[in-house]
Design a protein around this motif. Structure first.
Motif, PDB file in Angstrom:
ATOM      1  N   PHE A  94      81.050 -17.512  56.001  1.00  0.00           N
ATOM      2  CA  PHE A  94      81.655 -18.495  55.108  1.00  0.00           C
ATOM      3  C   PHE A  94      82.641 -19.398  55.843  1.00  0.00           C
ATOM      4  CE2 PHE A  94      80.314 -15.052  52.356  1.00  0.00           C
ATOM      5  CZ  PHE A  94      79.684 -15.725  51.326  1.00  0.00           C
ATOM      6  N   SER A  95      82.483 -19.527  57.143  1.00  0.00           N
ATOM      7  CA  SER A  95      83.335 -20.421  57.911  1.00  0.00           C
ATOM      8  C   SER A  95      82.824 -21.853  57.803  1.00  0.00           C
ATOM      9  CB  SER A  95      83.360 -19.980  59.372  1.00  0.00           C
ATOM     10  OG  SER A  95      84.115 -20.872  60.145  1.00  0.00           O
ATOM     11  N   LYS A  96      83.756 -22.806  57.739  1.00  0.00           N
ATOM     12  CA  LYS A  96      83.367 -24.224  57.658  1.00  0.00           C
ATOM     13  C   LYS A  96      82.748 -24.713  58.967  1.00  0.00           C
ATOM     14  CE  LYS A  96      86.653 -25.821  54.155  1.00  0.00           C
ATOM     15  NZ  LYS A  96      87.760 -26.785  53.875  1.00  0.00           N
ATOM     16  N   GLY A  97      83.194 -24.165  60.079  1.00  0.00           N
ATOM     17  CA  GLY A  97      82.685 -24.619  61.364  1.00  0.00           C
ATOM     18  C   GLY A  97      81.334 -24.040  61.743  1.00  0.00           C
ATOM     19  N   ASN A  98      80.819 -23.084  60.974  1.00  0.00           N
ATOM     20  CA  ASN A  98      79.520 -22.475  61.279  1.00  0.00           C
ATOM     21  C   ASN A  98      78.408 -23.271  60.600  1.00  0.00           C
ATOM     22  OD1 ASN A  98      77.457 -20.794  62.036  1.00  0.00           O
ATOM     23  ND2 ASN A  98      78.046 -19.097  60.689  1.00  0.00           N
ATOM     24  N   PRO A  99      77.516 -23.936  61.358  1.00  0.00           N
ATOM     25  CA  PRO A  99      76.446 -24.717  60.707  1.00  0.00           C
ATOM     26  C   PRO A  99      75.426 -23.842  59.998  1.00  0.00           C
ATOM     27  CG  PRO A  99      76.147 -24.692  63.097  1.00  0.00           C
ATOM     28  CD  PRO A  99      77.466 -24.043  62.829  1.00  0.00           C
ATOM     29  N   GLU A 100      75.296 -22.572  60.394  1.00  0.00           N
ATOM     30  CA  GLU A 100      74.350 -21.668  59.761  1.00  0.00           C
ATOM     31  C   GLU A 100      75.004 -20.794  58.691  1.00  0.00           C
ATOM     32  OE1 GLU A 100      72.528 -19.400  62.796  1.00  0.00           O
ATOM     33  OE2 GLU A 100      71.527 -21.134  63.744  1.00  0.00           O
ATOM     34  N   GLY A 101      76.219 -21.112  58.324  1.00  0.00           N
ATOM     35  CA  GLY A 101      76.914 -20.329  57.312  1.00  0.00           C
ATOM     36  C   GLY A 101      76.457 -20.670  55.912  1.00  0.00           C
ATOM     37  N   ALA A 102      76.905 -19.868  54.959  1.00  0.00           N
ATOM     38  CA  ALA A 102      76.569 -20.093  53.553  1.00  0.00           C
ATOM     39  C   ALA A 102      77.364 -21.271  53.004  1.00  0.00           C
ATOM     40  CB  ALA A 102      76.861 -18.832  52.740  1.00  0.00           C
ATOM     41  N   LYS A 103      76.713 -22.075  52.203  1.00  0.00           N
ATOM     42  CA  LYS A 103      77.336 -23.255  51.603  1.00  0.00           C
ATOM     43  C   LYS A 103      77.008 -23.299  50.125  1.00  0.00           C
ATOM     44  CE  LYS A 103      77.221 -25.978  55.873  1.00  0.00           C
ATOM     45  NZ  LYS A 103      76.883 -24.818  56.699  1.00  0.00           N
ATOM     46  N   VAL A 104      77.708 -24.174  49.415  1.00  0.00           N
ATOM     47  CA  VAL A 104      77.444 -24.309  47.986  1.00  0.00           C
ATOM     48  C   VAL A 104      76.028 -24.841  47.789  1.00  0.00           C
ATOM     49  CG1 VAL A 104      79.840 -24.596  47.283  1.00  0.00           C
ATOM     50  CG2 VAL A 104      78.556 -26.577  48.044  1.00  0.00           C
ATOM     51  N   GLY A 105      75.354 -24.321  46.786  1.00  0.00           N
ATOM     52  CA  GLY A 105      73.958 -24.673  46.527  1.00  0.00           C
ATOM     53  C   GLY A 105      72.978 -23.643  47.033  1.00  0.00           C
ATOM     54  N   ASP A 106      73.409 -22.746  47.948  1.00  0.00           N
ATOM     55  CA  ASP A 106      72.521 -21.690  48.439  1.00  0.00           C
ATOM     56  C   ASP A 106      72.439 -20.558  47.422  1.00  0.00           C
ATOM     57  OD1 ASP A 106      72.425 -23.276  50.658  1.00  0.00           O
ATOM     58  OD2 ASP A 106      73.723 -21.997  51.880  1.00  0.00           O
ATOM     59  N   ILE A 107      71.327 -19.831  47.484  1.00  0.00           N
ATOM     60  CA  ILE A 107      71.137 -18.659  46.629  1.00  0.00           C
ATOM     61  C   ILE A 107      71.574 -17.439  47.433  1.00  0.00           C
ATOM     62  CG2 ILE A 107      69.482 -17.254  45.350  1.00  0.00           C
ATOM     63  CD1 ILE A 107      67.823 -19.769  44.939  1.00  0.00           C
ATOM     64  N   LEU A 108      72.565 -16.723  46.923  1.00  0.00           N
ATOM     65  CA  LEU A 108      73.129 -15.566  47.616  1.00  0.00           C
ATOM     66  C   LEU A 108      72.872 -14.295  46.816  1.00  0.00           C
ATOM     67  CD1 LEU A 108      76.602 -17.029  48.672  1.00  0.00           C
ATOM     68  CD2 LEU A 108      74.445 -17.112  49.928  1.00  0.00           C
ATOM     69  N   LEU A 109      72.743 -13.201  47.542  1.00  0.00           N
ATOM     70  CA  LEU A 109      72.548 -11.877  46.952  1.00  0.00           C
ATOM     71  C   LEU A 109      73.702 -10.992  47.396  1.00  0.00           C
ATOM     72  CD1 LEU A 109      70.831  -9.731  45.438  1.00  0.00           C
ATOM     73  CD2 LEU A 109      69.659  -9.308  47.619  1.00  0.00           C
ATOM     74  N   VAL A 110      74.418 -10.462  46.425  1.00  0.00           N
ATOM     75  CA  VAL A 110      75.578  -9.610  46.691  1.00  0.00           C
ATOM     76  C   VAL A 110      75.215  -8.178  46.322  1.00  0.00           C
ATOM     77  CG1 VAL A 110      78.003  -9.178  46.168  1.00  0.00           C
ATOM     78  CG2 VAL A 110      77.157 -11.514  46.235  1.00  0.00           C
ATOM     79  N   ASN A 124      80.615 -22.428  43.996  1.00  0.00           N
ATOM     80  CA  ASN A 124      81.996 -22.636  44.445  1.00  0.00           C
ATOM     81  C   ASN A 124      82.339 -21.595  45.496  1.00  0.00           C
ATOM     82  OD1 ASN A 124      84.626 -23.417  44.756  1.00  0.00           O
ATOM     83  ND2 ASN A 124      85.322 -22.756  42.749  1.00  0.00           N
ATOM     84  N   ILE A 125      83.033 -22.038  46.556  1.00  0.00           N
ATOM     85  CA  ILE A 125      83.556 -21.153  47.592  1.00  0.00           C
ATOM     86  C   ILE A 125      85.048 -21.429  47.708  1.00  0.00           C
ATOM     87  CG2 ILE A 125      83.476 -20.467  50.010  1.00  0.00           C
ATOM     88  CD1 ILE A 125      80.603 -21.419  50.120  1.00  0.00           C
ATOM     89  N   ARG A 126      85.838 -20.441  47.369  1.00  0.00           N
ATOM     90  CA  ARG A 126      87.295 -20.587  47.418  1.00  0.00           C
ATOM     91  C   ARG A 126      87.807 -19.837  48.641  1.00  0.00           C
ATOM     92  NH1 ARG A 126      90.511 -18.391  42.376  1.00  0.00           N
ATOM     93  NH2 ARG A 126      89.831 -16.425  43.300  1.00  0.00           N
ATOM     94  N   ARG A 127      88.235 -20.569  49.646  1.00  0.00           N
ATOM     95  CA  ARG A 127      88.715 -19.983  50.897  1.00  0.00           C
ATOM     96  C   ARG A 127      90.228 -19.814  50.817  1.00  0.00           C
ATOM     97  NH1 ARG A 127      84.606 -23.583  52.191  1.00  0.00           N
ATOM     98  NH2 ARG A 127      82.881 -22.671  53.407  1.00  0.00           N
ATOM     99  N   ARG A 128      90.660 -18.562  50.704  1.00  0.00           N
ATOM    100  CA  ARG A 128      92.081 -18.234  50.600  1.00  0.00           C
ATOM    101  C   ARG A 128      92.424 -17.037  51.483  1.00  0.00           C
ATOM    102  NH1 ARG A 128      91.574 -22.345  48.358  1.00  0.00           N
ATOM    103  NH2 ARG A 128      92.469 -23.112  46.408  1.00  0.00           N
ATOM    104  N   GLY A 129      91.894 -17.010  52.698  1.00  0.00           N
ATOM    105  CA  GLY A 129      92.199 -15.892  53.584  1.00  0.00           C
ATOM    106  C   GLY A 129      91.565 -14.608  53.093  1.00  0.00           C
ATOM    107  N   VAL A 130      92.408 -13.588  52.867  1.00  0.00           N
ATOM    108  CA  VAL A 130      91.901 -12.302  52.389  1.00  0.00           C
ATOM    109  C   VAL A 130      91.368 -12.416  50.974  1.00  0.00           C
ATOM    110  CG1 VAL A 130      92.516  -9.879  52.044  1.00  0.00           C
ATOM    111  CG2 VAL A 130      93.579 -11.164  53.870  1.00  0.00           C
ATOM    112  N   ASP A 131      91.856 -13.376  50.215  1.00  0.00           N
ATOM    113  CA  ASP A 131      91.458 -13.558  48.818  1.00  0.00           C
ATOM    114  C   ASP A 131      90.275 -14.517  48.686  1.00  0.00           C
ATOM    115  OD1 ASP A 131      91.823 -12.883  46.146  1.00  0.00           O
ATOM    116  OD2 ASP A 131      92.966 -14.696  45.731  1.00  0.00           O
ATOM    117  N   THR A 132      89.485 -14.709  49.720  1.00  0.00           N
ATOM    118  CA  THR A 132      88.341 -15.613  49.660  1.00  0.00           C
ATOM    119  C   THR A 132      87.306 -15.068  48.688  1.00  0.00           C
ATOM    120  OG1 THR A 132      88.709 -16.299  51.928  1.00  0.00           O
ATOM    121  CG2 THR A 132      86.535 -16.727  51.020  1.00  0.00           C
ATOM    122  N   GLY A 133      86.780 -15.950  47.842  1.00  0.00           N
ATOM    123  CA  GLY A 133      85.799 -15.528  46.837  1.00  0.00           C
ATOM    124  C   GLY A 133      84.718 -16.573  46.655  1.00  0.00           C
ATOM    125  N   ILE A 134      83.611 -16.138  46.079  1.00  0.00           N
ATOM    126  CA  ILE A 134      82.479 -17.017  45.789  1.00  0.00           C
ATOM    127  C   ILE A 134      82.119 -16.874  44.314  1.00  0.00           C
ATOM    128  CG2 ILE A 134      81.535 -17.038  48.130  1.00  0.00           C
ATOM    129  CD1 ILE A 134      79.643 -14.792  47.314  1.00  0.00           C
TER     130      ILE A 134
END
Length: 219
Positions: A94-110, A124-134
């Motif tokens: 979920f890093s912004k600098g990773n081109p192969e990372g997950a982005k909004v619009g992708d289908i994810l399985l948790v 939605n991807i909320r990046r808040r350090g340890v509190d990061t959530g999708i």
């Protein structure tokens, strides 16, 4: 002409004044009767040594927390991330600098340790350090369902990218997908195909490993 009557004070007031003066006298007497420090006699001759004065032991000040850590909150967050994500797999996903990372619009399985897995479109991807959530959205029995997941939660066993979006989304939050016009609907068929393809790949790898082991045994 009326004469001015002298003001009279109650007896209790005079008692308090006298008591206060007596206390002051006792304090001054105790201070005057204190034993003065004994002074050393002057040296008798020039060759005699001067009196030795004992130096007080001075302790250094305690170490400053600001000198040890310039940014304590950032350091604490990094320490927690090392504990929760030692391989940094989820951080890179979920890093912004990773081109192969997950982005909004992708289908994810948790996948969860306690509970059934949930799949949906990441809106939605909320990046808040340890509190990061999708935030994932899916349809169950033709009813729109949205679930928030903390990616560093100990209950989250794994996060997989089932399908990526063809084009990059122009928005950071795809809240417009809640409308019936833009709602993608259920993604169960896509997840089922992904799991079936994954199971086929595993079976092929197991068969290849089994054939190699048999070949080694025959030799």
């Amino acid at each position: 002409m009326a004469t001015a009557t002298p003001t009279l004070r109650p007896l209790a007031c005079w008692k308090s004044i006298l008591r206060h003066s007596r206390q002051q006298k006792a304090i001054t007497r105790s201070l005057t009767t204190l034993r003065a420090p004994e002074r050393t006699a002057a040296p008798a001759s020039r060759n005699s040594l001067p009196p030795v004065w004992q130096k007080l032991k001075v302790y250094p000040p305690p170490p400053s927390a600001a000198a040890a850590s310039r940014e304590p909150i950032k350091d604490f967050t990094n320490d927690q991330l090392r504990i929760l994500d030692p391989t940094r797999a989820r951080t890179n996903l979920f890093s912004k600098g990773n081109p192969e990372g997950a982005k909004v619009g992708d289908i994810l399985l948790v996948r969860l340790k306690d509970g059934e897995p949930f799949a949906g479109v990441c809106i939605n991807i909320r990046r808040r350090g340890v509190d990061t959530g999708i935030l994932l959205r899916n349809q169950l029995t033709r009813v729109g369902v949205e679930m928030w997941y903390k990616i560093y939660s100990p209950n989250v066993e794994g996060i997989e990218v089932v399908q990526r979006k063809e084009k990059r989304a122009r928005r950071a939050r795809l809240t417009y997908m809640r409308k019936p016009k833009h709602d993608r609907g259920s993604v169960e068929n896509i997840v089922y195909q992904y799991q079936r393809m994954k199971a086929g790949l595993r079976s092929k790898e197991d068969s290849n490993l089994g054939g190699k082991k048999k070949g080694k045994g025959r030799k």
